[in-house]
Design a protein around this motif. Structure first.
Motif, mmCIF file in Angstrom:
data_model
loop_
_atom_site.group_PDB
_atom_site.id
_atom_site.type_symbol
_atom_site.label_atom_id
_atom_site.label_comp_id
_atom_site.label_asym_id
_atom_site.label_seq_id
_atom_site.Cartn_x
_atom_site.Cartn_y
_atom_site.Cartn_z
ATOM 1 N N ARG A 196 0.742 -1.142 -0.043
ATOM 2 C CA ARG A 196 -0.145 -0.151 0.058
ATOM 3 C C ARG A 196 0.883 1.044 0.065
ATOM 4 O O ARG A 196 0.345 2.368 0.149
ATOM 5 C CB ARG A 196 -1.164 -0.115 1.008
ATOM 6 C CG ARG A 196 -2.058 -1.155 0.849
ATOM 7 C CD ARG A 196 -3.348 -1.077 1.662
ATOM 8 N NE ARG A 196 -4.386 -2.043 0.756
ATOM 9 C CZ ARG A 196 -4.765 -1.926 -0.362
ATOM 10 N NH1 ARG A 196 -5.138 -0.780 -1.066
ATOM 11 N NH2 ARG A 196 -5.614 -3.009 -0.850
ATOM 12 N N ARG A 197 2.192 1.107 0.177
ATOM 13 C CA ARG A 197 3.133 2.279 -0.223
ATOM 14 C C ARG A 197 2.783 2.784 -1.670
ATOM 15 O O ARG A 197 3.342 3.735 -2.153
ATOM 16 C CB ARG A 197 4.438 1.968 0.103
ATOM 17 C CG ARG A 197 4.856 1.765 1.556
ATOM 18 C CD ARG A 197 6.228 1.582 1.565
ATOM 19 N NE ARG A 197 6.604 1.263 3.036
ATOM 20 C CZ ARG A 197 7.630 0.864 3.447
ATOM 21 N NH1 ARG A 197 8.837 1.094 2.512
ATOM 22 N NH2 ARG A 197 7.672 0.491 4.640
ATOM 23 N N ASP A 226 -0.207 2.728 -3.234
ATOM 24 C CA ASP A 226 -1.706 3.232 -3.329
ATOM 25 C C ASP A 226 -1.499 4.905 -3.913
ATOM 26 O O ASP A 226 -0.629 5.584 -3.286
ATOM 27 C CB ASP A 226 -2.367 3.464 -1.994
ATOM 28 C CG ASP A 226 -3.007 2.038 -1.551
ATOM 29 O OD1 ASP A 226 -2.788 1.166 -2.349
ATOM 30 O OD2 ASP A 226 -3.662 2.011 -0.608
ATOM 31 N N TYR A 263 -2.147 7.569 -1.254
ATOM 32 C CA TYR A 263 -0.933 7.770 -0.286
ATOM 33 C C TYR A 263 0.113 8.607 -0.851
ATOM 34 O O TYR A 263 0.768 9.571 -0.599
ATOM 35 C CB TYR A 263 -0.326 6.334 0.092
ATOM 36 C CG TYR A 263 1.198 6.472 0.547
ATOM 37 C CD1 TYR A 263 1.363 7.165 2.074
ATOM 38 C CD2 TYR A 263 1.963 6.005 -0.246
ATOM 39 C CE1 TYR A 263 2.775 7.122 2.035
ATOM 40 C CE2 TYR A 263 3.310 5.967 0.439
ATOM 41 C CZ TYR A 263 3.703 6.480 1.558
ATOM 42 O OH TYR A 263 5.062 6.653 1.949
ATOM 43 N N HIS A 299 1.783 12.356 -0.122
ATOM 44 C CA HIS A 299 3.221 12.363 0.063
ATOM 45 C C HIS A 299 3.487 13.430 -0.996
ATOM 46 O O HIS A 299 4.249 14.281 -0.373
ATOM 47 C CB HIS A 299 3.651 10.900 -0.344
ATOM 48 C CG HIS A 299 5.125 11.036 -0.189
ATOM 49 N ND1 HIS A 299 6.170 11.361 -0.984
ATOM 50 C CD2 HIS A 299 5.894 10.182 0.950
ATOM 51 C CE1 HIS A 299 7.416 11.034 -0.533
ATOM 52 N NE2 HIS A 299 7.164 10.357 0.561
ATOM 53 N N SER A 320 -6.549 9.288 8.159
ATOM 54 C CA SER A 320 -6.299 8.180 7.123
ATOM 55 C C SER A 320 -7.318 7.161 7.487
ATOM 56 O O SER A 320 -7.178 6.526 8.652
ATOM 57 C CB SER A 320 -4.768 7.846 7.300
ATOM 58 O OG SER A 320 -4.709 6.358 6.577
ATOM 59 N N LEU A 327 -1.721 0.884 7.173
ATOM 60 C CA LEU A 327 -2.097 2.583 7.521
ATOM 61 C C LEU A 327 -1.085 3.112 8.254
ATOM 62 O O LEU A 327 -0.815 4.372 8.238
ATOM 63 C CB LEU A 327 -3.516 2.716 7.845
ATOM 64 C CG LEU A 327 -4.804 2.225 7.057
ATOM 65 C CD1 LEU A 327 -6.004 2.631 7.775
ATOM 66 C CD2 LEU A 327 -4.526 2.508 5.689
ATOM 67 N N GLN A 353 2.097 3.908 6.144
ATOM 68 C CA GLN A 353 2.053 4.779 5.340
ATOM 69 C C GLN A 353 2.342 6.013 6.204
ATOM 70 O O GLN A 353 3.092 7.009 6.177
ATOM 71 C CB GLN A 353 0.552 4.892 4.967
ATOM 72 C CG GLN A 353 0.300 4.015 3.746
ATOM 73 C CD GLN A 353 -1.243 4.065 3.396
ATOM 74 O OE1 GLN A 353 -1.954 4.625 3.826
ATOM 75 N NE2 GLN A 353 -1.300 3.528 2.077
ATOM 76 N N LEU A 366 5.425 8.516 5.682
ATOM 77 C CA LEU A 366 5.019 10.072 5.389
ATOM 78 C C LEU A 366 6.205 11.091 6.039
ATOM 79 O O LEU A 366 6.361 12.226 5.559
ATOM 80 C CB LEU A 366 3.584 10.477 5.606
ATOM 81 C CG LEU A 366 2.669 10.028 4.482
ATOM 82 C CD1 LEU A 366 1.155 10.441 5.241
ATOM 83 C CD2 LEU A 366 2.830 10.477 3.088
ATOM 84 N N TRP A 373 -8.967 10.083 3.039
ATOM 85 C CA TRP A 373 -7.845 10.842 3.544
ATOM 86 C C TRP A 373 -8.248 12.435 3.818
ATOM 87 O O TRP A 373 -9.119 12.901 3.020
ATOM 88 C CB TRP A 373 -6.778 11.148 2.557
ATOM 89 C CG TRP A 373 -5.773 9.928 2.256
ATOM 90 C CD1 TRP A 373 -5.952 9.002 1.479
ATOM 91 C CD2 TRP A 373 -4.611 9.595 3.193
ATOM 92 N NE1 TRP A 373 -4.873 7.915 1.386
ATOM 93 C CE2 TRP A 373 -3.994 8.216 2.302
ATOM 94 C CE3 TRP A 373 -4.044 10.254 3.972
ATOM 95 C CZ2 TRP A 373 -2.940 7.667 2.958
ATOM 96 C CZ3 TRP A 373 -2.743 9.411 4.545
ATOM 97 C CH2 TRP A 373 -2.229 8.023 4.087
#
Ligand code: NAD
Length: 349
Positions: free
Chosen positions: A122-123, A125, A128, A132, A148, A178, A181, A185, A237
């Motif tokens: 999910r990095r 996604d 996300y 970022h 989130s 999550l 993530q 970040l 988000w």
């Protein structure tokens, strides 16, 4: 150069790796071990070799790397066995259940001189990546709060995910993504404290949702929330800065970025509510804000296996590192501790 991989646990995610994630990669899945005969037969129907046992698979010298995609409780023992047999290991998330077991796995990897990494897919996604990028560009001004969320309405799945002994529950299922993530970040900020509550709406034994509040030493309050009984969902988000707000819905495919533009209107027209007027809660006048386009980012998940190939060939180091794995797993330990005692707990990051 081709690198042979075997998949251990050929259920939903194991077969997804084979059918989707390993397409057009130099890492090639050639065999499978699953405790269920029907999954082994299915693997054979796809042209894969089905091993007769885990030991049979680990004894095969043509296999350089294994992917572990079993229920969560057996990741630890299978990974250690595979590392001791001289295989590199990719583990599905969560890499294991808690930082003590992860420490043992990392020690085994060090001793064997082999790669141990986890599939934090999910990095890649889109949402996300958009958050970022927007944080990096600073368009929202000083960010003070991030929310989130992932909401569903089907309750916790009826498989092993309901079973605490098998590492079920939404903290391990979705929290791990999550929280990964969240720390990615802000790689240079430290988490000062953790507060968490777990939900048991549909069952007693495992958490079917949770609320986590992290406080970073850069002042950012970061909320992570998962719910499986939400018949109305909140945005995926929400990022709040002094000069703007980003909202992304539907996995980042729809959303809005609204920023301050010019001077604020000092002579605000109040909003009329049933109980009286409010200027404080009145929206900004249209000419004092601007709406920015959502960045056109389409992440390429193929990078994950390309990076593993480069690691095997000594050209790169893994995208998901042991330090990151430990940090997130220690955070998960703290989430359970905070939920148990119902207090905000300090976190030594
Ligand atoms: P699943 O139940 O569909 O598949 C698990 C498979 O493992 C089954 O076929 C089962 O027979 C097999 N199995 C069980 N114990 C085994 C053992 N000891 N040895 C060999 N095989 C065994 O579950 P799933 O949804 O595919 O989840 C598997 C793993 O993948 C979990 O760790 C889960 O958290 C992870 N996952 C990750 C993502 C992601 O987005 N990264 C998505 C879904 C699942």
């Amino acid at each position: 150069m081709q690198h042979n991989l075997a998949i251990i646990g050929f259920g939903g995610m194991g077969s997804f790796h084979y059918k989707k994630l390993l397409k057009e990669q130099e890492i090639v899945a050639t065999g499978v071990w699953d405790i269920k005969p029907e999954r082994r037969e299915y693997a054979e129907s796809l042209g894969l070799h089905a091993y007769t046992s885990l030991e049979d698979l680990l004894a095969d010298d043509s296999i350089e790397i294994v992917l572990i995609a079993t229920p969560n409780d057996v990741h630890h023992s299978i990974a250690i066995q595979a590392l001791e047999a001289g295989k590199h290991v990719i583990c599905e998330k969560p890499v294991t259940l808690g930082s003590r077991l992860l420490g043992e796995m990392l020690d085994a990897a060090d001793k064997a001189g082999k790669l141990l990494t986890v599939h934090q897919n999910r990095r890649w996604d889109r949402g996300y990546r958009i958050v970022h990028q927007i944080l990096g560009e600073g368009v929202l001004g000083d960010v003070y709060r991030i929310e989130s969320r992932v909401h569903g309405a089907h309750g916790i799945p009826g498989d092993w995910r309901q079973d605490p002994k098998q590492g079920g529950g939404m903290v391990y299922d979705w929290g791990i993504h999550l929280l990964d993530q969240a720390v990615m970040l802000f790689p240079d900020a430290k988490i000062k404290s953790v507060y968490a509550t777990l939900n048991h709406v549909t069952n007693e034994q495992t958490d079917d949702g949770f609320f986590i509040d992290l406080l970073f030493d850069n002042g950012i309050h970061y909320t992570v929330e998962v719910g499986t009984s939400h018949f109305i969902t909140l945005p995926r988000w929400l990022v709040l800065g002094r000069d703007g707000t980003l909202m992304l819905d539907n996995w980042g495919l729809e959303g809005k970025i609204v920023c301050a533009h010019g001077e604020d209107d000092k002579d605000v027209t109040p909003v009329v509510t049933a109980a009286g007027l409010t200027k404080t809660m009145a929206p900004r006048r249209e000419d004092t804000i601007k709406t920015l386009p959502i960045p056109d980012i389409w992440p390429d998940l193929g990078e994950y296996y390309r990076n593993i190939t480069a690691c095997l060939e000594g050209r790169e180091s893994p995208i998901v590192t042991p330090v990151q794995m430990r940090r997130v797993m220690r955070l998960i330990d703290k989430v359970f501790e905070a939920a148990e005692c119902g207090q905000v707990l300090p976190f030594e990051d």
